[in-house]
Design a protein around this motif. Sequence first.
Motif, PDB file in Angstrom:
ATOM      1  N   LEU A 243       7.272   0.440   9.813  1.00 38.41           N
ATOM      2  CA  LEU A 243       6.713   0.217   8.481  1.00 38.41           C
ATOM      3  C   LEU A 243       6.883   1.337   7.631  1.00 38.41           C
ATOM      4  N   TRP A 244       7.027   0.940   6.250  1.00 36.82           N
ATOM      5  CA  TRP A 244       6.964   2.013   5.095  1.00 36.82           C
ATOM      6  C   TRP A 244       5.375   2.380   5.037  1.00 36.82           C
ATOM      7  N   GLN A 245       5.274   3.769   5.292  1.00 31.27           N
ATOM      8  CA  GLN A 245       3.812   4.040   5.248  1.00 31.27           C
ATOM      9  C   GLN A 245       3.833   5.133   3.928  1.00 31.27           C
ATOM     10  N   PRO A 246       2.456   5.251   3.383  1.00 30.68           N
ATOM     11  CA  PRO A 246       2.241   6.366   2.462  1.00 30.68           C
ATOM     12  C   PRO A 246       2.481   7.569   3.304  1.00 30.68           C
ATOM     13  N   GLY A 247       3.313   8.485   2.776  1.00 31.39           N
ATOM     14  CA  GLY A 247       3.774   9.879   3.159  1.00 31.39           C
ATOM     15  C   GLY A 247       4.567   9.666   4.296  1.00 31.39           C
ATOM     16  N   ALA A 248       4.984   8.607   4.795  1.00 32.99           N
ATOM     17  CA  ALA A 248       5.969   8.465   5.934  1.00 32.99           C
ATOM     18  C   ALA A 248       6.808   7.222   5.714  1.00 32.99           C
ATOM     19  N   ALA A 249       7.751   7.593   4.677  1.00 33.03           N
ATOM     20  CA  ALA A 249       8.786   6.231   4.174  1.00 33.03           C
ATOM     21  C   ALA A 249       9.686   5.762   5.379  1.00 33.03           C
ATOM     22  N   TYR A 250       9.745   4.827   5.605  1.00 26.44           N
ATOM     23  CA  TYR A 250      11.012   3.993   6.355  1.00 26.44           C
ATOM     24  C   TYR A 250      11.449   2.914   5.511  1.00 26.44           C
ATOM     25  N   VAL A 278       0.569  -5.032   1.170  1.00 26.36           N
ATOM     26  CA  VAL A 278      -0.414  -4.715   0.368  1.00 26.36           C
ATOM     27  C   VAL A 278      -1.480  -5.833   0.205  1.00 26.36           C
ATOM     28  N   GLU A 279      -2.885  -5.418   0.195  1.00 24.72           N
ATOM     29  CA  GLU A 279      -3.963  -6.422  -0.280  1.00 24.72           C
ATOM     30  C   GLU A 279      -5.243  -5.891  -0.729  1.00 24.72           C
ATOM     31  N   VAL A 280      -5.852  -6.549  -1.734  1.00 26.07           N
ATOM     32  CA  VAL A 280      -7.223  -6.076  -2.026  1.00 26.07           C
ATOM     33  C   VAL A 280      -8.215  -7.025  -1.388  1.00 26.07           C
ATOM     34  N   LYS A 281      -9.026  -6.529  -0.604  1.00 29.07           N
ATOM     35  CA  LYS A 281     -10.185  -7.443   0.130  1.00 29.07           C
ATOM     36  C   LYS A 281     -11.483  -6.700  -0.037  1.00 29.07           C
ATOM     37  N   GLY A 282     -12.221  -7.299  -0.920  1.00 25.76           N
ATOM     38  CA  GLY A 282     -13.508  -6.824  -1.201  1.00 25.76           C
ATOM     39  C   GLY A 282     -13.503  -5.619  -2.057  1.00 25.76           C
ATOM     40  N   THR A 283     -14.076  -4.536  -1.762  1.00 26.23           N
ATOM     41  CA  THR A 283     -13.868  -3.471  -2.323  1.00 26.23           C
ATOM     42  C   THR A 283     -12.916  -2.090  -1.857  1.00 26.23           C
ATOM     43  N   GLN A 284     -11.955  -2.842  -0.881  1.00 28.11           N
ATOM     44  CA  GLN A 284     -10.905  -2.002  -0.312  1.00 28.11           C
ATOM     45  C   GLN A 284      -9.748  -2.371  -0.877  1.00 28.11           C
ATOM     46  N   PHE A 285      -8.694  -1.180  -0.861  1.00 26.10           N
ATOM     47  CA  PHE A 285      -7.302  -1.562  -1.148  1.00 26.10           C
ATOM     48  C   PHE A 285      -6.558  -1.289   0.148  1.00 26.10           C
ATOM     49  N   LEU A 286      -6.055  -2.010   0.670  1.00 26.27           N
ATOM     50  CA  LEU A 286      -5.338  -2.023   2.132  1.00 26.27           C
ATOM     51  C   LEU A 286      -3.729  -1.964   2.056  1.00 26.27           C
ATOM     52  N   ILE A 287      -3.174  -1.042   2.641  1.00 28.58           N
ATOM     53  CA  ILE A 287      -1.819  -1.042   2.810  1.00 28.58           C
ATOM     54  C   ILE A 287      -1.575  -1.033   4.271  1.00 28.58           C
ATOM     55  N   ASN A 288      -0.630  -1.943   4.618  1.00 25.03           N
ATOM     56  CA  ASN A 288      -0.445  -2.395   6.097  1.00 25.03           C
ATOM     57  C   ASN A 288      -1.935  -2.547   6.788  1.00 25.03           C
ATOM     58  N   GLY A 289      -2.752  -3.277   6.215  1.00 24.71           N
ATOM     59  CA  GLY A 289      -4.070  -3.535   6.661  1.00 24.71           C
ATOM     60  C   GLY A 289      -4.856  -2.461   6.931  1.00 24.71           C
ATOM     61  N   LYS A 290      -4.713  -1.336   6.584  1.00 28.47           N
ATOM     62  CA  LYS A 290      -5.732  -0.064   6.540  1.00 28.47           C
ATOM     63  C   LYS A 290      -6.105   0.318   5.303  1.00 28.47           C
ATOM     64  N   ARG A 401      12.773  -5.418 -12.847  1.00 28.40           N
ATOM     65  CA  ARG A 401      13.427  -4.130 -12.623  1.00 28.40           C
ATOM     66  C   ARG A 401      13.017  -3.512 -11.157  1.00 28.40           C
ATOM     67  N   ASP A 402      11.475  -3.651 -11.193  1.00 25.61           N
ATOM     68  CA  ASP A 402      11.127  -2.782  -9.895  1.00 25.61           C
ATOM     69  C   ASP A 402      10.312  -3.679  -8.609  1.00 25.61           C
ATOM     70  N   LYS A 403      10.797  -4.880  -8.701  1.00 20.89           N
ATOM     71  CA  LYS A 403       9.931  -5.881  -7.882  1.00 20.89           C
ATOM     72  C   LYS A 403      10.317  -5.604  -6.395  1.00 20.89           C
ATOM     73  N   ASN A 404      11.481  -4.783  -6.295  1.00 21.79           N
ATOM     74  CA  ASN A 404      12.031  -4.517  -4.891  1.00 21.79           C
ATOM     75  C   ASN A 404      11.643  -3.306  -4.552  1.00 21.79           C
ATOM     76  N   HIS A 405      10.753  -2.537  -4.937  1.00 19.69           N
ATOM     77  CA  HIS A 405      10.256  -1.093  -4.715  1.00 19.69           C
ATOM     78  C   HIS A 405       9.103  -1.224  -3.671  1.00 19.69           C
ATOM     79  N   ALA A 406       9.181  -0.423  -2.520  1.00 18.05           N
ATOM     80  CA  ALA A 406       8.345  -0.436  -1.622  1.00 18.05           C
ATOM     81  C   ALA A 406       7.041   0.358  -2.105  1.00 18.05           C
ATOM     82  N   CYS A 407       7.412   1.234  -2.843  1.00 17.32           N
ATOM     83  CA  CYS A 407       6.497   1.980  -3.590  1.00 17.32           C
ATOM     84  C   CYS A 407       5.383   1.751  -4.379  1.00 17.32           C
TER      85      CYS A 407
END
Length: 608
Positions: A243-250, A278-290, A401-407
Amino acid sequence: MLKPQASSTRDLVNLDGTWRFALVKDDLEKEAPWTGALPGSLEAPVPASYNDVFIDPAIHNHVGWVSYQRRVIVPRNWTSDRYFVRVSAATHEGRVYVNDKLVAEHIGGYTPFDAEVTSLVKPGQEFRLTITVNNELTNTTIPPGLLEVQADGQKKQKYFHDFYNYSGLARSVWLYSVPAASSVEDVTVIPDVQGSTGIINYDVQVAGDKSADVHVTVLDEDDKVVGEAKGAKGEVKIDNAKLWQPGAAYLYQFRAEIRDSAGAVQDSYSVATGIRTVEVKGTQFLINGKPFYFTGFGRHEDTAVRGKGHDSAYMVHDFQLMDWIGANSFRTSHYPYAEEVMEFADRQGIVVIDETPAVGLNLGIASGFFSTKKMATWSPEYCNEQTREAHANSIRELVARDKNHACVVLWSISNEPSSNEDGAREYFAPLVKVARDADPAKRPICFINVMFAKFDLCLISDMFDVLCLNRYYGWYEHTGDLVAAEAAFEAEMLGWAKKYPDKPMMMTEYGADTLSGLRSWNAGPWSEEFQIAYYDMCHRVHDKIPAIIGEQVWNFADFQTSANHIFRVDGNKKGIFTRDRKPKAIAAVLKKRWDKINVDQDYPGSKK
């Protein structure tokens, strides 16, 4: 719009360097600078804003059109190709001329546009390339402004954003080719995750022969094929995906090929893509479910001499500074940044809030800060239906222009609009739909809320996924009184949390102007001691509000502003770093806080 790239089927010629340069002093059509060699001996660098390059005040303060010109040769082997001139950005309006012919025009200063020149110039031939650029802002441009013509015929520009209106060709210009018979025109990749399986949903648009076969290959970072598919639309599944992760891109390479009936490759185009959710769930912002907590900055494309000109050395150094201080994210305040920046963020694992150029849609700020006559923001005289259409187009172009960027995890469609004024909801409701319809990946959207539009006054916050707040308690409100500021700040944050209990909140701007080297025993405003005390106060409030999911300070570095505002001395000094990237005392304080936050949230790539 695909960024040009070199491949086995495509060629790419960089046209950067010094171009001939001239002001258009009268009417553009009357002067017609594209019809011959530009007058004078001036040369301007590309990419760069022209304003600070020259020492002539007439160039620095010029309002209107300028001209860039150079000679270009089409490579002689492009006999079976279509070829284009690509302008990565012309701030704020650009026109492209091949010899005497207008071949493209574009309004919008931070997104690219192309001009096909295949029918005008043969391979091996030379042509005169002229690009004219206009920096004028009106009430129907994004960003907006007001243009006045004085009695002597000179133009005077008013704009209501607090950064300098740098202009010109600030990003690269290219000549590129694609196969004439059939070529990849666009690619959309939408990542997903199911258990340990990565999924890439894709859509490949083909120009030319629509019946051509599309073959898709996905390669990992070791160039090993990990997935394949056939057809212009479909999905690729990748077992045990990284997975592409914050601070650990793949990043995987998604390669689309067009093949003829014999299986020969007619065209090939690759997109670097990260698999993440990427998901907003309640008051949380989730990347890869975390849950993810944003640390970082609002920034500007701004350096001495170059202005907004893209500079790879500054880009790499700025990312190094962000890594050192513990920033895991930034916002492209207040416009789309160069594509090279987005690609670098993909590779570095930096999370990005991607913003349109819709800044200055607030005459309340203008009348208060800039001493202008009070006017209604949402009115026929200022932000009207034409403005909204320009705004909608800027959203579409940004996402395209930017739709494909994982960041990119969040779209921001406007910075500090007058969301508390009558007419705001009527203006923004259609734009919310535009933003949601534009992105095939359905990322969350936000706008950046101004300090005047508190929870009981804002008319549009309910339509967005994340509450993004710019607040300056202790600086613009309760100036210098951090005790009163803290009480007022906390009260407002609790008010937002109560009114929107199921929305995450984020501080997208907070800061205090600070002169590097100014020390004060009593921590007075503008001193480095006050900046530290100010941020300590803000962070005490942040830590009391569970719904806050991030903090991006204003600003990464000091930046240039209009010289017409008496409250700015050589620019905005809210930077954590000076304009030449020297740290102020606050940098070490932020580093200590953010390093701890990143370790506590324990995402891959956080510093242990």
